[in-house]
Design an enzyme around this catalytic site. Structure first.
Site, short mmCIF file in Angstrom:
data_model
loop_
_atom_site.label_atom_id
_atom_site.label_comp_id
_atom_site.label_asym_id
_atom_site.label_seq_id
_atom_site.Cartn_x
_atom_site.Cartn_y
_atom_site.Cartn_z
N TYR A 124 15.44 30.49 7.06
CA TYR A 124 14.32 31.29 7.54
C TYR A 124 14.33 31.43 9.05
O TYR A 124 14.49 30.45 9.77
CB TYR A 124 13.00 30.65 7.12
CG TYR A 124 12.74 30.64 5.63
CD1 TYR A 124 12.76 31.84 4.91
CD2 TYR A 124 12.48 29.46 4.97
CE1 TYR A 124 12.51 31.84 3.54
CE2 TYR A 124 12.22 29.44 3.60
CZ TYR A 124 12.24 30.64 2.88
OH TYR A 124 11.99 30.63 1.54
N ARG A 130 -10.94 0.16 14.13
CA ARG A 130 -10.93 0.77 12.80
C ARG A 130 -12.02 0.08 11.98
O ARG A 130 -13.17 0.06 12.38
CB ARG A 130 -9.53 0.65 12.17
CG ARG A 130 -8.47 1.34 13.01
CD ARG A 130 -7.19 1.68 12.29
NE ARG A 130 -6.68 0.69 11.35
CZ ARG A 130 -5.43 0.64 10.90
NH1 ARG A 130 -4.54 1.54 11.33
NH2 ARG A 130 -5.03 -0.27 10.05
N LYS A 163 0.84 -1.21 0.00
CA LYS A 163 0.00 0.00 0.00
C LYS A 163 0.87 1.25 0.00
O LYS A 163 2.06 1.20 0.36
CB LYS A 163 -0.89 -0.01 1.23
CG LYS A 163 -0.10 0.04 2.54
CD LYS A 163 -0.98 -0.15 3.77
CE LYS A 163 -0.14 -0.10 5.05
NZ LYS A 163 -0.96 -0.42 6.24
N MET A 209 11.23 24.50 1.94
CA MET A 209 10.48 23.64 1.04
C MET A 209 11.38 22.80 0.13
O MET A 209 11.11 21.63 -0.13
CB MET A 209 9.52 24.48 0.18
CG MET A 209 8.59 23.64 -0.67
SD MET A 209 7.49 24.61 -1.71
CE MET A 209 6.42 25.36 -0.51
C1 LIG Z 1 -0.19 -1.48 6.79
C2 LIG Z 1 -0.80 -2.75 7.18
C3 LIG Z 1 0.00 -3.89 7.36
C4 LIG Z 1 1.51 -3.88 7.30
O1 LIG Z 1 2.02 -3.40 8.52
P1 LIG Z 1 3.61 -3.37 8.78
O2 LIG Z 1 3.70 -2.95 10.21
O3 LIG Z 1 4.16 -2.33 7.86
O4 LIG Z 1 4.15 -4.70 8.52
C5 LIG Z 1 -0.66 -5.09 7.62
N1 LIG Z 1 -1.99 -5.15 7.71
C6 LIG Z 1 -2.80 -4.07 7.57
C7 LIG Z 1 -4.26 -4.22 7.70
C8 LIG Z 1 -2.22 -2.83 7.32
O5 LIG Z 1 -3.01 -1.76 7.21
#
Ligand SMILES: *Cc1c(COP(=O)(O)O)cnc(C)c1O
Length: 374
Positions: free
Chosen positions: A266, A136, A39, A314
Site C-alpha cells: 500500500y 496508579r 496476566k 493487515m
Molecule cells: C505486570 C506487573 C508485574 C510484572 O512486571 P515485569 O516487568 O513483566 O516483570 C509485576 N507487578 C505488577 C503489579 C504488574 O502489573
C-alpha cells in the site's frame, strides 16, 4: 526447509522448557520466592502453560490483573496461590473467594467488599497494595491508617487474613525506586504498628529484582523475565542468562521476480531499485506485527537477515530478498532466540518505537501457539 507443517501460514512456538529455566535462573539469582505474573495471557505466551512451566521452575504464587484471568487458571486445574489486583468498581468478590483467589486491595471500599463477600468459614485472603509513587492503584498514604484499622478489625472478626502487602515501582532511576521502597517501608512499619504481620512483602518486578537487591523483600513478581526477555536497557536476554521462549514464524506464501521500479504494498512506500525477488510473508498487523515497523522490521530467511519492504498490511507484508534463492514454503522467522541467529523481540521493538513487552503481548489470536519442550 520449513519448520512449519504444510497448510500452516504462521505460528508462535512457545518453549515451555525455556520458561521453566528462566524461572529457576531468576529464583537462584534473587534468592527469594517468585510470584509468576501471568496476566494478559502471560504476555501472549499462554497463561495456563506459562503458569505450569513457572510452577515447575519453583514459582510459589501466580499473579494476574483481574479475576477473569484467575478463573482461567483455576478452570485449568491449577491450585497454586493466585493474587489478583485490579478490580472493576462494584466487583462482587464471592466467586473469587470461592475459588480461593487472594485479593489485592487498593481502597477501603474494596476491603469492605472483600470482607462482605467472604465464603462461609474461610476468611478472605488479602494483600494490601500501597501507593508509593507510581500514581496508579494502591492505598494512598492519607487513607492508610483508616484502611489498616479496618483491616485489623476484619482480621479480629475472622473475615480476613492479611497474607501480604505490596507495591509497584516506576523503574525511573534507582534513586526513584529506592525512594519508593522507603515509602513502602513506612507503610510496612505502620502495618506492624496496627498489629498486622503479613507473611509476604513484595515490590520488585523483573527489572528491580535483577538490579536492586534491596527491593527483593519476601518475594519478587516476575513477568517479562519468565519469557526470557530483558526489561533493562542495554542488557540482552543472554546477558541476564535468560532464553526467549517465543518464536514467531511464517512460511513464504508467494515469490515473484520483478523489474526495477516496482512499487510494493500500500502506498508504494517501497520501490525496487533493481530487478529483484519479492517474498510474501503471511503475517500482518492483525497478527500483532506492528505497522509502525513498516520498511524496517527484521526477518530471517535461511541464514540471511532481511527487512520488511514497504507497508505492513493487515494480513501480510513483503520482503525484498534480492537474489537470495527463496521458495514458497521457506520459513521466515520474525523474532525468536538470537542464539539461533533469529532477530529479537527487541529488534522489532526498536523498529516500531516500543518495548519488547508490547511486541510479544500483541501477537494476535490468529497466530496459533505451538508448545515445544526443550
Ligand atoms: C505486570 C506487573 C508485574 C510484572 O512486571 P515485569 O516487568 O513483566 O516483570 C509485576 N507487578 C505488577 C503489579 C504488574 O502489573
Amino acid at each position: 526447509m520449513s519448520a512449519l507443517p504444510p497448510g500452516v501460514l504462521r505460528e508462535a512456538s512457545i518453549d515451555v522448557g525455556a520458561i521453566t529455566h528462566n524461572t529457576r535462573h531468576i529464583a537462584a539469582a534473587v534468592g527469594v520466592p517468585i510470584i509468576a505474573v501471568v496476566k494478559a495471557d502471560a504476555y501472549g505466551h499462554g497463561a495456563v502453560r506459562t503458569a505450569r512451566a513457572a510452577l515447575a521452575g519453583g514459582a510459589q504464587m501466580l499473579g494476574v490483573t483481574d479475576l477473569g484471568e484467575a478463573f482461567e487458571l483455576r478452570d485449568a486445574g491449577i491450585d497454586a496461590p493466585i493474587l489478583s489486583w485490579l478490580h472493576a468498581p462494584g466487583t462482587d468478590f464471592r466467586a473469587g473467594l470461592a475459588q480461593d483467589i487472594t485479593i489485592g486491595v487498593s481502597s477501603l471500599e474494596q476491603l469492605r467488599a472483600v470482607a462482605a463477600a467472604r465464603v462461609a468459614e474461610r476468611p478472605a485472603s488479602v494483600h494490601l497494595k500501597f501507593e508509593t509513587g507510581l500514581s496508579r492503584n494502591g492505598i494512598a498514604p492519607a487513607d492508610r491508617s483508616a484502611v489498616l484499622a479496618e483491616t485489623a478489625r476484619f482480621v479480629a472478626s475472622g473475615d480476613i487474613v492479611l497474607d501480604g502487602v505490596f507495591s509497584h515501582l516506576s523503574n525511573t532511576t534507582d534513586i526513584d525506586d529506592l525512594a519508593a521502597l522507603a515509602r513502602f517501608e513506612d507503610a510496612v512499619a505502620e502495618t506492624s504498628a496496627a498489629g498486622l504481620h503479613p507473611r509476604w512483602r513484595h515490590m520488585a518486578a523483573t527489572g528491580a529484582a535483577l538490579t536492586l537487591p534491596a527491593t527483593r523483600l519476601d518475594a519478587v513478581r516476575i513477568g517479562i523475565g519468565l519469557h526470557g526477555l530483558s526489561p533493562l536497557e542495554g542488557r540482552s536476554s543472554a546477558d541476564l542468562g535468560l532464553r526467549p521462549s517465543m518464536t514467531v514464524r511464517g512460511q513464504i506464501a508467494a515469490v515473484r521476480q520483478v523489474p526495477a521500479g516496482t512499487g510494493v504494498s500500500y502506498g508504494y512506500r517501497y520501490r525496487t531499485d533493481h530487478a529483484t525477488t519479492l517474498a510474501l510473508v503471511p503475517l500482518g498487523y492483525a497478527d500483532g506485527v506492528p505497522r509502525a515497523a513498516s520498511g524496517r522490521g527484521p526477518v530471517r530467511i535461511g541464514d540471511t537477515m532481511h527487512a520488511v519492504a514497504g507497508t505492513i498490511a493487515m494480513d501480510q507484508f513483503v520482503v525484498d530478498v534480492g537474489d537470495a534463492p527463496v521458495a514458497v514454503g521457506d520459513e521466515v522467522v520474525l523474532f525468536g532466540d538470537p542464539d539461533r541467529g533469529d532477530p529479537t523481540a527487541e529488534d522489532w521493538a526498536a523498529a516500531a518505537d516500543t518495548i519488547n513487552y508490547e511486541i510479544v503481548t500483541r501477537i494476535g489470536s490468529r497466530v496459533p501457539r505451538r508448545e515445544v519442550h526443550s
